[in-house]
Scaffold this motif. Structure first.
Motif, PDB file in Angstrom:
ATOM      1  N   GLU A   1       0.832  -1.211   0.000  1.00 48.64           N
ATOM      2  CA  GLU A   1       0.000   0.000   0.000  1.00 48.64           C
ATOM      3  C   GLU A   1       0.864   1.258   0.000  1.00 48.64           C
ATOM      4  N   LYS A   2       1.974   1.200   0.727  1.00 48.32           N
ATOM      5  CA  LYS A   2       2.896   2.357   0.759  1.00 48.32           C
ATOM      6  C   LYS A   2       3.444   2.611  -0.644  1.00 48.32           C
ATOM      7  N   LEU A   3       3.583   1.532  -1.446  1.00 48.57           N
ATOM      8  CA  LEU A   3       4.096   1.663  -2.817  1.00 48.57           C
ATOM      9  C   LEU A   3       2.963   1.871  -3.833  1.00 48.57           C
ATOM     10  N   ASP A   4       1.765   2.205  -3.302  1.00 48.64           N
ATOM     11  CA  ASP A   4       0.588   2.471  -4.160  1.00 48.64           C
ATOM     12  C   ASP A   4       0.146   1.263  -4.973  1.00 48.64           C
ATOM     13  N   ILE A   5       0.384   0.083  -4.459  1.00 49.72           N
ATOM     14  CA  ILE A   5      -0.123  -1.127  -5.128  1.00 49.72           C
ATOM     15  C   ILE A   5      -1.532  -1.372  -4.603  1.00 49.72           C
ATOM     16  N   SER A   6      -2.423  -1.777  -5.510  1.00 52.96           N
ATOM     17  CA  SER A   6      -3.805  -2.022  -5.065  1.00 52.96           C
ATOM     18  C   SER A   6      -4.430  -3.136  -5.919  1.00 52.96           C
TER      19      SER A   6
ATOM     20  N   LEU B   1      -2.288  -6.374  -5.256  1.00 51.93           N
ATOM     21  CA  LEU B   1      -2.135  -6.416  -3.800  1.00 51.93           C
ATOM     22  C   LEU B   1      -2.704  -7.732  -3.244  1.00 51.93           C
TER      23      LEU B   1
ATOM     24  N   ALA C   1      10.435   1.866   1.718  1.00 48.82           N
ATOM     25  CA  ALA C   1       8.979   1.846   1.970  1.00 48.82           C
ATOM     26  C   ALA C   1       8.700   1.139   3.294  1.00 48.82           C
TER      27      ALA C   1
END
Ligand SMILES: [Fe+2]
Length: 337
Positions: free
Chosen positions: A188-193, A197, A327
């Motif tokens: 989530e910190k790396l903007d993965i969704s 994810l 991250a």
């Protein structure tokens, strides 16, 4: 036959007013609702607006001909049946229209009874096609639902097995769940969704499935492992992937296979490095190592959280991807224990 057929909204497209009026009257008498258009101008918008179930389309009209318009109508309105109307007894044009998706054709001069029959037949065929399509879609959705349910059950069993295996050992109890929690926080910190994810979460929960096949006494041996013992332990990555292969996707398999890879390519039996290593595997490598370091082991006591993070940062660029180590550092600062 007429009584068995659904009554439809029909658009009659013909440049001869007398023809439109005659067809309109006959079909209205049969219970259909008819509208008329004199040419191709604005016809697509008209169909969009009226949403007829069936269009009677004259082939020879001023401006664009019916056979030119047909592909556009079929492509834009797949649920609308088209019956071609023609005074030209050119079999090639008719064959071309039928191949292009027209339901049927009528020849001028019209026998109005025959026109009504053709319209009924085309509407019946359209209804049947729609019913089959709906049935197939329903069936596909049901099959997909069942497939997902079966997959979920199977995955739950594997997860339970891994959790039970970990719980038997005080050093590893809850390891995979904690790794999943940390890996998702890093993701989530790396903007993965989304799916990516989900793959990371599932990959983390299943990353050590292969330890089912590892000798317990070797895994918990106090002291250095021999080369053979090390090889035996490290085989858990590929063994785990083999166990879960029937129910997970390739991304999850790659995560499991590569979760012990080093960023610099110098890990055990490793052939790739850097960005060739799947992102999820590199994230789990950090989460896995941190959790292992901060848990007691038979051969050493646990590091504190801060010591664990410092160790991850120390190995950034060699064992761990620097961006992921960073991250994780931020995730740790904001409160992961
Ligand atoms: Fe592992």
């Amino acid at each position: 036959m007429a009584d068995m057929t659904e009554r439809g909204k029909i658009l009659i497209v013909d440049d001869e007013k007398a023809v439109r009026t005659a067809i309109n009257r006959r079909l209205t008498r049969a219970g259909h609702t008819c509208t008329e258009a004199a040419d191709a101008k604005g016809l697509i918008d008209r169909i969009k607006e009226d949403q007829p179930q069936l269009v009677i389309l004259d082939i020879k009209m001023p401006g664009r001909s019916g056979n030119e318009l047909l592909p556009e109508i079929i492509a834009s309105f797949p649920g609308t049946a088209v019956v071609m109307a023609t005074a030209v007894a050119d079999p090639n044009v008719i064959v071309e229209c039928m191949r292009g998706g027209a339901q049927d054709y009528i020849m001028k001069p019209f026998d109005l009874e025959y026109v009504a029959q053709i319209v009924d037949k085309a509407l019946e065929k359209r209804k049947l096609e729609q019913d089959i399509k709906e049935f197939q879609e329903g069936l596909q959705a049901e099959v997909e639902h069942q497939r997902k349910e079966t997959q979920k059950l199977f995955l739950n069993s594997i997860e339970s097995l891994v959790f039970a295996l970990e719980a038997k050992d005080k050093y590893t109890a809850g390891h995979s769940r904690r790794v999943a929690y940390i890996a998702v926080a890093i993701g989530e910190k790396l903007d993965i969704s989304g799916d990516e994810l989900d793959n990371i979460r599932l990959g983390a929960l299943l990353h050590d499935t292969g330890k089912i096949a590892v000798d317990h006494s070797i895994m918990n041996k106090p002291g250095r492992l021999t080369e053979d013992e090390y090889r035996h332990v490290m085989a858990h990555a590929s063994i785990g992937a083999g166990i879960v292969k029937p129910v997970v996707n390739q991304q999850i398999l790659d995560i499991i296979i590569h979760h012990h890879d080093f960023y610099n390519g110098k890990g055990y039996d490793q052939h790739i490095s850097g960005d060739q290593i799947p992102l999820g595997a590199k994230i789990i490598a950090v989460a896995d190592s941190y959790d292992a370091m901060t848990s007691d082991r038979p051969y050493r006591i646990a590091l504190t959280g801060e010591q664990g993070v410092n160790e991850i940062l120390r190995c950034s660029g060699t064992q761990f991807d620097p961006a992921i180590a960073q991250a994780f550092h931020q995730v740790h600062l904001s409160g992961i224990e």
